[in-house]
Design a protein around this motif. Structure first.
Motif, short mmCIF file in Angstrom:
data_model
loop_
_atom_site.label_atom_id
_atom_site.label_comp_id
_atom_site.label_asym_id
_atom_site.label_seq_id
_atom_site.Cartn_x
_atom_site.Cartn_y
_atom_site.Cartn_z
N GLN A 75 28.26 0.28 -6.88
CA GLN A 75 27.61 -0.64 -5.93
C GLN A 75 26.10 -0.69 -6.16
OE1 GLN A 75 29.51 -2.19 -3.52
NE2 GLN A 75 27.87 -3.26 -2.45
N TYR A 76 25.51 0.46 -6.56
CA TYR A 76 24.07 0.55 -6.74
C TYR A 76 23.74 1.17 -8.11
CZ TYR A 76 24.06 -0.39 -1.76
OH TYR A 76 24.28 -0.98 -0.52
N PRO A 77 23.87 0.40 -9.19
CA PRO A 77 23.62 0.95 -10.53
C PRO A 77 22.19 1.45 -10.73
CG PRO A 77 23.92 -1.45 -10.58
CD PRO A 77 24.33 -0.99 -9.23
N ALA A 78 21.24 0.87 -9.99
CA ALA A 78 19.85 1.34 -10.11
C ALA A 78 19.72 2.79 -9.66
CB ALA A 78 18.93 0.45 -9.28
N LEU A 79 20.51 3.18 -8.66
CA LEU A 79 20.47 4.56 -8.19
C LEU A 79 21.21 5.49 -9.16
CD1 LEU A 79 20.98 4.06 -4.34
CD2 LEU A 79 18.86 4.38 -5.62
N LYS A 80 22.23 4.95 -9.83
CA LYS A 80 22.94 5.75 -10.84
C LYS A 80 22.00 6.11 -11.98
CE LYS A 80 26.93 5.85 -13.92
NZ LYS A 80 28.14 5.15 -14.41
N GLU A 81 21.17 5.15 -12.40
CA GLU A 81 20.22 5.41 -13.49
C GLU A 81 19.25 6.52 -13.11
OE1 GLU A 81 18.25 1.83 -14.58
OE2 GLU A 81 20.10 0.76 -15.09
N LEU A 82 18.94 6.63 -11.83
CA LEU A 82 18.04 7.68 -11.35
C LEU A 82 18.79 8.94 -10.93
CD1 LEU A 82 15.70 5.40 -9.20
CD2 LEU A 82 15.16 6.41 -11.42
N ASN A 83 20.13 8.91 -11.04
CA ASN A 83 20.98 10.04 -10.64
C ASN A 83 20.79 10.41 -9.18
OD1 ASN A 83 23.01 11.94 -11.26
ND2 ASN A 83 21.48 13.55 -11.56
N ILE A 84 20.70 9.37 -8.33
CA ILE A 84 20.53 9.57 -6.89
C ILE A 84 21.82 9.17 -6.20
CG2 ILE A 84 19.29 8.79 -4.83
CD1 ILE A 84 16.87 8.30 -6.59
N ASP A 85 22.41 10.09 -5.44
CA ASP A 85 23.67 9.78 -4.77
C ASP A 85 23.41 9.41 -3.31
OD1 ASP A 85 23.26 12.19 -3.42
OD2 ASP A 85 24.70 13.31 -4.64
N PHE A 86 24.48 9.16 -2.57
CA PHE A 86 24.37 8.68 -1.19
C PHE A 86 23.64 9.68 -0.31
CE2 PHE A 86 26.27 8.36 3.13
CZ PHE A 86 25.81 7.09 3.46
N GLU A 87 23.96 10.97 -0.45
CA GLU A 87 23.34 11.99 0.40
C GLU A 87 21.84 12.10 0.15
OE1 GLU A 87 26.17 12.34 -1.16
OE2 GLU A 87 27.60 12.66 0.49
N GLU A 88 21.40 11.79 -1.07
CA GLU A 88 19.98 11.89 -1.39
C GLU A 88 19.18 10.69 -0.89
OE1 GLU A 88 19.10 13.86 -5.49
OE2 GLU A 88 21.08 12.92 -5.67
N ILE A 89 19.75 9.50 -1.02
CA ILE A 89 19.02 8.29 -0.62
C ILE A 89 18.98 8.14 0.90
CG2 ILE A 89 20.96 6.66 -0.65
CD1 ILE A 89 17.40 6.01 -2.01
N LEU A 141 33.26 -4.05 3.93
CA LEU A 141 32.05 -3.25 3.77
C LEU A 141 32.35 -1.94 3.06
CD1 LEU A 141 30.38 -3.78 7.27
CD2 LEU A 141 29.93 -5.00 5.14
N PRO A 142 31.46 -1.48 2.19
CA PRO A 142 31.69 -0.22 1.46
C PRO A 142 31.58 0.99 2.38
CG PRO A 142 29.50 -1.08 0.99
CD PRO A 142 30.20 -2.13 1.80
N THR A 143 32.32 2.04 2.05
CA THR A 143 32.29 3.26 2.86
C THR A 143 31.40 4.34 2.27
OG1 THR A 143 34.22 4.18 1.71
CG2 THR A 143 34.65 2.80 3.63
N TYR A 144 31.05 4.24 0.98
CA TYR A 144 30.18 5.19 0.29
C TYR A 144 30.78 6.60 0.22
CZ TYR A 144 26.90 1.44 1.40
OH TYR A 144 26.31 0.21 1.55
N ARG A 145 32.10 6.70 0.32
CA ARG A 145 32.72 8.03 0.28
C ARG A 145 32.79 8.60 -1.13
NH1 ARG A 145 37.69 6.00 4.02
NH2 ARG A 145 36.74 6.24 6.06
N ASP A 146 32.90 7.72 -2.12
CA ASP A 146 33.10 8.15 -3.51
C ASP A 146 31.81 7.94 -4.30
OD1 ASP A 146 34.53 8.68 -6.02
OD2 ASP A 146 34.34 6.51 -6.32
N LYS A 147 31.36 8.99 -5.00
CA LYS A 147 30.10 8.91 -5.74
C LYS A 147 30.14 7.82 -6.79
CE LYS A 147 27.73 12.60 -6.92
NZ LYS A 147 27.24 13.82 -7.62
N GLU A 148 31.23 7.74 -7.55
CA GLU A 148 31.31 6.73 -8.59
C GLU A 148 31.35 5.32 -7.99
OE1 GLU A 148 30.92 7.15 -11.81
OE2 GLU A 148 30.58 9.27 -11.39
N GLY A 149 32.05 5.18 -6.87
CA GLY A 149 32.09 3.89 -6.20
C GLY A 149 30.71 3.50 -5.67
N PHE A 150 29.99 4.48 -5.17
CA PHE A 150 28.63 4.25 -4.68
C PHE A 150 27.73 3.79 -5.82
CE2 PHE A 150 24.37 6.18 -4.02
CZ PHE A 150 23.95 5.41 -2.95
#
Length: 266
Positions: free
Chosen positions: A40-54, A28-37
């Motif tokens: 995992q979720y390219p749709a959120l990258k396109e919107l520039n949304i990171d783990f803390e925001e979602i 399971l992913p840990t979501y510790r690294d922004k690029e790794g996150f």
């Protein structure tokens, strides 16, 4: 290591504490690294949304479809992933002691799935399988898979009482709406267990995969190790293994590797 194993053998009471690194060994992913996150979720990258925001309650108010796309993917991933064998090894070992408890910040329900009794479990950040709504203090459990079409949820989970969009019963960032009913019940059981411990008997705290990014588990384990006159903390972490010398010992290993090493399992 031999001294640690002597402590394992002689302890009367056991507290297992676990952070994201425990789940990582199940894949399971840990979501510790922004690029790794974002990988995992390219749709959120396109919107520039990171783990803390979602992972904030406001996303369920203003962009519920996007919020549920992320959480439904997590829920389905956690549901179809089996706990690694370290869970069952720990459970077998824990049952050999006078008493034991589990404290985890993980929301994946893997300790329950592995067979740990619910009355011996404190999930301090909640559980993704439970939902909540602002209209009621009642919680209800998700059943089955959440249907998705790509990165979209086919039907958003709704509150059975008022019909509005529900949210997971998980403690998020900037979360003033978290329904702590279930968490408080678990916390009360945990505090009762701690209070009943014989101060003259050895309490061993086994910590796995609890990093510094969100140090809830580390802090709680260290606090208990400091407060109990006859306690030792064994910290297992491949990166953040440092520990105050007076509290115990550390192993620079992943969770599963550490469990196998400690319990002499090949």
């Amino acid at each position: 290591m031999q001294h640690i194993k002597d402590l394992l053998h002689s302890c009367s009471h056991l507290l297992i504490t676990a952070g994201a690194g425990m789940s990582a060994d199940s894949g399971l992913p840990t979501y510790r690294d922004k690029e790794g996150f974002w990988r995992q979720y390219p749709a959120l990258k396109e919107l520039n949304i990171d783990f803390e925001e979602i992972t904030t309650p406001s996303t369920f108010l203003f962009t519920p479809s996007l919020a549920w796309a992320f959480y439904a993917h997590r829920y389905n991933l956690y549901a179809r992933t089996l706990p690694h064998e370290g869970y069952s090894l720990l459970l077998e070992f824990a049952k050999s002691k006078k008493s034991f408890f589990v404290l985890t910040s993980n929301v994946d329900s893997h300790f329950l799935k592995a067979g740990f009794p619910s009355q011996n479990l404190y999930e301090c950040h909640g559980n993704i399988e439970f939902l909540q709504c602002r209209c009621t203090h009642k919680l209800w459990r998700l059943k089955g898979k959440i249907a998705m079409n790509g990165f979209e949820v086919v039907e958003l989970p709704k509150c059975p009482f008022c019909g509005s969009v529900a949210r997971p019963n998980i403690l998020m960032f900037n979360d003033w709406d978290f329904n702590d009913e279930r968490e408080c019940t678990q916390a009360e059981r945990f505090h009762s267990w701690k209070k009943a411990l014989n101060q003259d008997e050895l309490l061993l705290i086994l910590e796995f995969g609890a990093g510094l990014a969100i140090p809830t588990i580390r802090n709680m384990g260290e606090k208990l190790a400091s407060a109990h006159p006859n306690a030792k903390l064994i910290r297992t972490n491949p990166q953040d293994a440092q520990i105050p010398k007076n509290l115990g010992y550390s192993l620079r290993m992943g969770a599963l590797e550490g469990i196998k090493s400690l319990l002499d399992h090949p």
